[in-house]
Design a protein around this motif. Structure first.
Motif, PDB file in Angstrom:
ATOM      1  N   ASP A 104       1.006  -1.339   0.279  1.00 35.14           N
ATOM      2  CA  ASP A 104       0.056   0.083   0.163  1.00 35.14           C
ATOM      3  C   ASP A 104       0.851   1.214  -0.056  1.00 35.14           C
ATOM      4  OD1 ASP A 104       0.907  -0.442   2.475  1.00 35.14           O
ATOM      5  OD2 ASP A 104      -0.744   0.225   3.474  1.00 35.14           O
ATOM      6  N   VAL A 105       2.085   1.178   0.053  1.00 36.96           N
ATOM      7  CA  VAL A 105       2.984   2.496  -0.112  1.00 36.96           C
ATOM      8  C   VAL A 105       3.051   2.880  -1.460  1.00 36.96           C
ATOM      9  CG1 VAL A 105       5.237   3.367   0.444  1.00 36.96           C
ATOM     10  CG2 VAL A 105       4.127   1.541   1.882  1.00 36.96           C
ATOM     11  N   LYS A 106       2.932   4.154  -1.545  1.00 37.75           N
ATOM     12  CA  LYS A 106       2.926   4.607  -3.104  1.00 37.75           C
ATOM     13  C   LYS A 106       4.206   5.416  -3.087  1.00 37.75           C
ATOM     14  CE  LYS A 106      -1.973   4.709  -3.837  1.00 37.75           C
ATOM     15  NZ  LYS A 106      -2.737   4.997  -2.372  1.00 37.75           N
ATOM     16  N   GLU A 107       5.087   5.101  -4.323  1.00 39.27           N
ATOM     17  CA  GLU A 107       6.578   6.090  -4.386  1.00 39.27           C
ATOM     18  C   GLU A 107       6.070   7.229  -4.752  1.00 39.27           C
ATOM     19  OE1 GLU A 107      10.440   5.440  -6.664  1.00 39.27           O
ATOM     20  OE2 GLU A 107       9.202   3.578  -6.473  1.00 39.27           O
ATOM     21  N   GLU A 108       5.062   7.711  -5.354  1.00 34.22           N
ATOM     22  CA  GLU A 108       5.018   9.062  -5.750  1.00 34.22           C
ATOM     23  C   GLU A 108       4.014  10.071  -4.822  1.00 34.22           C
ATOM     24  OE1 GLU A 108       6.278  10.060  -8.490  1.00 34.22           O
ATOM     25  OE2 GLU A 108       7.171   8.113  -8.505  1.00 34.22           O
ATOM     26  N   GLU A 109       4.083   9.322  -3.660  1.00 33.36           N
ATOM     27  CA  GLU A 109       3.414  10.102  -2.777  1.00 33.36           C
ATOM     28  C   GLU A 109       3.995  11.353  -2.075  1.00 33.36           C
ATOM     29  OE1 GLU A 109       2.427   8.896   2.159  1.00 33.36           O
ATOM     30  OE2 GLU A 109       1.451   7.835   0.465  1.00 33.36           O
ATOM     31  N   PRO A 110       3.345  12.522  -1.924  1.00 34.96           N
ATOM     32  CA  PRO A 110       4.198  13.625  -1.778  1.00 34.96           C
ATOM     33  C   PRO A 110       4.647  13.459  -0.338  1.00 34.96           C
ATOM     34  CG  PRO A 110       1.760  14.096  -2.030  1.00 34.96           C
ATOM     35  CD  PRO A 110       1.976  12.755  -2.258  1.00 34.96           C
ATOM     36  N   ILE A 111       5.962  14.096  -0.048  1.00 33.86           N
ATOM     37  CA  ILE A 111       6.572  14.089   1.044  1.00 33.86           C
ATOM     38  C   ILE A 111       5.929  14.893   2.185  1.00 33.86           C
ATOM     39  CG2 ILE A 111       8.827  14.417   2.424  1.00 33.86           C
ATOM     40  CD1 ILE A 111      10.037  13.733  -0.150  1.00 33.86           C
ATOM     41  N   PHE A 112       5.484  16.169   1.684  1.00 34.63           N
ATOM     42  CA  PHE A 112       4.943  17.161   2.863  1.00 34.63           C
ATOM     43  C   PHE A 112       3.580  17.504   2.520  1.00 34.63           C
ATOM     44  CE2 PHE A 112       9.385  18.368   1.490  1.00 34.63           C
ATOM     45  CZ  PHE A 112      10.023  17.937   2.512  1.00 34.63           C
ATOM     46  N   THR A 158      18.656  -5.244  -1.870  1.00 31.77           N
ATOM     47  CA  THR A 158      17.653  -5.507  -2.855  1.00 31.77           C
ATOM     48  C   THR A 158      17.253  -4.255  -3.427  1.00 31.77           C
ATOM     49  OG1 THR A 158      15.661  -5.836  -1.789  1.00 31.77           O
ATOM     50  CG2 THR A 158      17.086  -7.838  -2.381  1.00 31.77           C
ATOM     51  N   GLU A 159      16.649  -4.078  -4.607  1.00 29.08           N
ATOM     52  CA  GLU A 159      16.089  -3.023  -5.086  1.00 29.08           C
ATOM     53  C   GLU A 159      14.558  -2.549  -4.327  1.00 29.08           C
ATOM     54  OE1 GLU A 159      14.316  -1.239  -9.754  1.00 29.08           O
ATOM     55  OE2 GLU A 159      15.803  -2.570  -9.388  1.00 29.08           O
ATOM     56  N   SER A 160      13.883  -3.635  -4.103  1.00 32.28           N
ATOM     57  CA  SER A 160      12.734  -3.522  -3.241  1.00 32.28           C
ATOM     58  C   SER A 160      12.917  -2.911  -1.717  1.00 32.28           C
ATOM     59  CB  SER A 160      11.902  -4.767  -3.177  1.00 32.28           C
ATOM     60  OG  SER A 160      12.604  -5.835  -2.461  1.00 32.28           O
ATOM     61  N   THR A 161      14.167  -3.245  -1.326  1.00 35.51           N
ATOM     62  CA  THR A 161      14.567  -2.732  -0.165  1.00 35.51           C
ATOM     63  C   THR A 161      14.792  -1.409   0.110  1.00 35.51           C
ATOM     64  OG1 THR A 161      15.434  -4.924   0.923  1.00 35.51           O
ATOM     65  CG2 THR A 161      16.448  -3.030   1.928  1.00 35.51           C
ATOM     66  N   SER A 162      15.545  -1.160  -1.152  1.00 38.82           N
ATOM     67  CA  SER A 162      15.906   0.322  -1.303  1.00 38.82           C
ATOM     68  C   SER A 162      14.630   1.268  -1.413  1.00 38.82           C
ATOM     69  CB  SER A 162      16.655   0.660  -2.612  1.00 38.82           C
ATOM     70  OG  SER A 162      16.813   2.175  -2.977  1.00 38.82           O
ATOM     71  N   LYS A 163      13.708   0.837  -2.276  1.00 36.57           N
ATOM     72  CA  LYS A 163      12.359   1.397  -2.484  1.00 36.57           C
ATOM     73  C   LYS A 163      11.635   1.528  -1.029  1.00 36.57           C
ATOM     74  CE  LYS A 163      11.785   0.360  -7.334  1.00 36.57           C
ATOM     75  NZ  LYS A 163      10.897  -0.417  -8.035  1.00 36.57           N
ATOM     76  N   SER A 164      11.728   0.644  -0.335  1.00 37.46           N
ATOM     77  CA  SER A 164      10.857   0.736   0.975  1.00 37.46           C
ATOM     78  C   SER A 164      11.589   1.457   1.930  1.00 37.46           C
ATOM     79  CB  SER A 164      10.973  -0.754   1.441  1.00 37.46           C
ATOM     80  OG  SER A 164      10.492  -0.994   2.858  1.00 37.46           O
ATOM     81  N   GLN A 165      13.129   1.352   1.949  1.00 35.31           N
ATOM     82  CA  GLN A 165      13.792   2.391   2.765  1.00 35.31           C
ATOM     83  C   GLN A 165      13.486   3.763   2.607  1.00 35.31           C
ATOM     84  OE1 GLN A 165      14.844   0.455   5.685  1.00 35.31           O
ATOM     85  NE2 GLN A 165      16.958   1.338   5.533  1.00 35.31           N
ATOM     86  N   PHE A 166      13.526   4.182   1.198  1.00 35.33           N
ATOM     87  CA  PHE A 166      13.099   5.339   0.721  1.00 35.33           C
ATOM     88  C   PHE A 166      11.801   5.716   1.116  1.00 35.33           C
ATOM     89  CE2 PHE A 166      11.648   8.383  -2.552  1.00 35.33           C
ATOM     90  CZ  PHE A 166      12.301   9.645  -2.185  1.00 35.33           C
ATOM     91  N   ASN A 167      10.830   4.975   0.950  1.00 31.92           N
ATOM     92  CA  ASN A 167       9.367   5.241   1.425  1.00 31.92           C
ATOM     93  C   ASN A 167       9.163   5.627   2.864  1.00 31.92           C
ATOM     94  OD1 ASN A 167       8.099   5.462  -1.113  1.00 31.92           O
ATOM     95  ND2 ASN A 167       7.996   3.367  -1.215  1.00 31.92           N
ATOM     96  N   ARG A 168      10.067   4.786   3.355  1.00 31.88           N
ATOM     97  CA  ARG A 168       9.818   4.844   5.067  1.00 31.88           C
ATOM     98  C   ARG A 168      10.787   6.017   5.565  1.00 31.88           C
ATOM     99  NH1 ARG A 168       9.200  -0.748   7.947  1.00 31.88           N
ATOM    100  NH2 ARG A 168       8.254  -2.020   5.925  1.00 31.88           N
ATOM    101  N   SER A 169      11.663   6.432   4.624  1.00 37.58           N
ATOM    102  CA  SER A 169      12.274   7.621   5.128  1.00 37.58           C
ATOM    103  C   SER A 169      11.426   8.838   4.829  1.00 37.58           C
ATOM    104  CB  SER A 169      13.731   7.863   4.469  1.00 37.58           C
ATOM    105  OG  SER A 169      13.494   8.106   3.136  1.00 37.58           O
ATOM    106  N   LYS A 171       8.277   8.933   5.021  1.00 35.66           N
ATOM    107  CA  LYS A 171       7.158   9.050   6.068  1.00 35.66           C
ATOM    108  C   LYS A 171       7.820   9.233   7.312  1.00 35.66           C
ATOM    109  CE  LYS A 171       4.076   5.900   8.486  1.00 35.66           C
ATOM    110  NZ  LYS A 171       3.642   4.333   8.681  1.00 35.66           N
ATOM    111  N   LYS A 172       8.816   9.173   7.824  1.00 32.98           N
ATOM    112  CA  LYS A 172       9.494   9.505   9.094  1.00 32.98           C
ATOM    113  C   LYS A 172       9.895  11.104   8.806  1.00 32.98           C
ATOM    114  CE  LYS A 172      11.396   8.641  13.138  1.00 32.98           C
ATOM    115  NZ  LYS A 172      10.722   8.439  14.325  1.00 32.98           N
ATOM    116  N   LEU A 173      10.338  11.399   7.840  1.00 30.53           N
ATOM    117  CA  LEU A 173      10.760  12.801   7.607  1.00 30.53           C
ATOM    118  C   LEU A 173       9.443  13.688   7.677  1.00 30.53           C
ATOM    119  CD1 LEU A 173      13.023  14.828   6.793  1.00 30.53           C
ATOM    120  CD2 LEU A 173      12.344  14.594   4.424  1.00 30.53           C
ATOM    121  N   LYS A 174       8.444  13.312   7.168  1.00 30.57           N
ATOM    122  CA  LYS A 174       6.957  13.803   7.368  1.00 30.57           C
ATOM    123  C   LYS A 174       6.335  14.110   8.783  1.00 30.57           C
ATOM    124  CE  LYS A 174       2.321  13.671   5.653  1.00 30.57           C
ATOM    125  NZ  LYS A 174       1.250  13.105   4.491  1.00 30.57           N
ATOM    126  N   GLU A 175       6.854  12.873   9.337  1.00 33.63           N
ATOM    127  CA  GLU A 175       6.317  13.052  10.793  1.00 33.63           C
ATOM    128  C   GLU A 175       7.066  13.758  11.654  1.00 33.63           C
ATOM    129  OE1 GLU A 175       6.993   8.755  12.169  1.00 33.63           O
ATOM    130  OE2 GLU A 175       5.511   8.149  11.013  1.00 33.63           O
TER     131      GLU A 175
END
Length: 185
Positions: A104-112, A158-169, A171-175
């Motif tokens: 359910d994590v979308k890569e194009e979701e805005p950060i802010f 893995t590439e999926s781990t990179s994408k996941s770490q980026f998406n989580r970063s 989310k965390k940055l936004k928080e």
């Protein structure tokens, strides 16, 4: 046939190849600040970034004959700095934890949140507060311009781990930023 890139500092590079110490210092002055910033975004410590920078320049001068001119000197040097920075954090055992990509994590979701405005200093401070693994992937992807495949190769994940770490970063940055904006009201 390889196409070489126009290098505006080729005359200085040529002098460095001849062993001219003043030319090496000139090249260092031209690139050290930008390369320090690249390293600092990865290692997250000024003293460590300075050490990495010195190692990178020593390596660059030692291997300058291998610089082919296919890319700009700055791009070639930046790659050395990134590799030295990543090797440094691997020695420090900073973990990039492999995780599965959440469907359910979308890569194009805005950060802010568009309703809240942040200045660059708030964003820099928030990036500094990211966990190391998140910050490294975030920096390589968003600030250094690597794609997730390249990041996966660089970090040995893995590439999926990179994408996941980026998406989580993100989310965390936004928080972090929204929490800061809440407390400033």
């Amino acid at each position: 046939m390889e196409q070489t890139s126009l290098n505006i500092h080729q005359d200085i590079i040529d002098k460095c190849l001849e062993g001219d110490r003043m030319a090496q210092y000139e090249l260092y002055k031209l690139y050290s600040k930008a390369m320090f910033n690249v390293s600092f975004r990865i290692v997250h410590n000024e003293n460590d970034a300075e050490d990495v920078l010195q190692e990178a320049f020593v390596s660059a001068f030692k291997n300058l004959a291998g610089y082919s001119g296919v890319s700009t000197f700055g791009a070639w040097l930046k790659r050395i700095v990134i590799n030295k920075s990543l090797n440094y954090i691997k020695k420090k055992h900073i973990e990039i934890t492999p995780v599965e990509v959440l469907p359910d994590v979308k890569e194009e979701e805005p950060i802010f949140n568009e309703d809240i405005e942040f200045d660059i200093n708030q964003i820099k401070k928030a990036v500094d507060l990211l966990p190391d693994g998140y910050r490294v992937v975030f920096s390589l992807y968003l600030l250094e311009g690597y794609d997730h495949g390249e990041i996966a190769d660089i970090l040995g994940i893995t590439e999926s781990t990179s994408k996941s770490q980026f998406n989580r970063s993100k989310k965390k940055l936004k928080e972090i930023l929204e929490k800061e904006a809440y407390y400033e009201r």
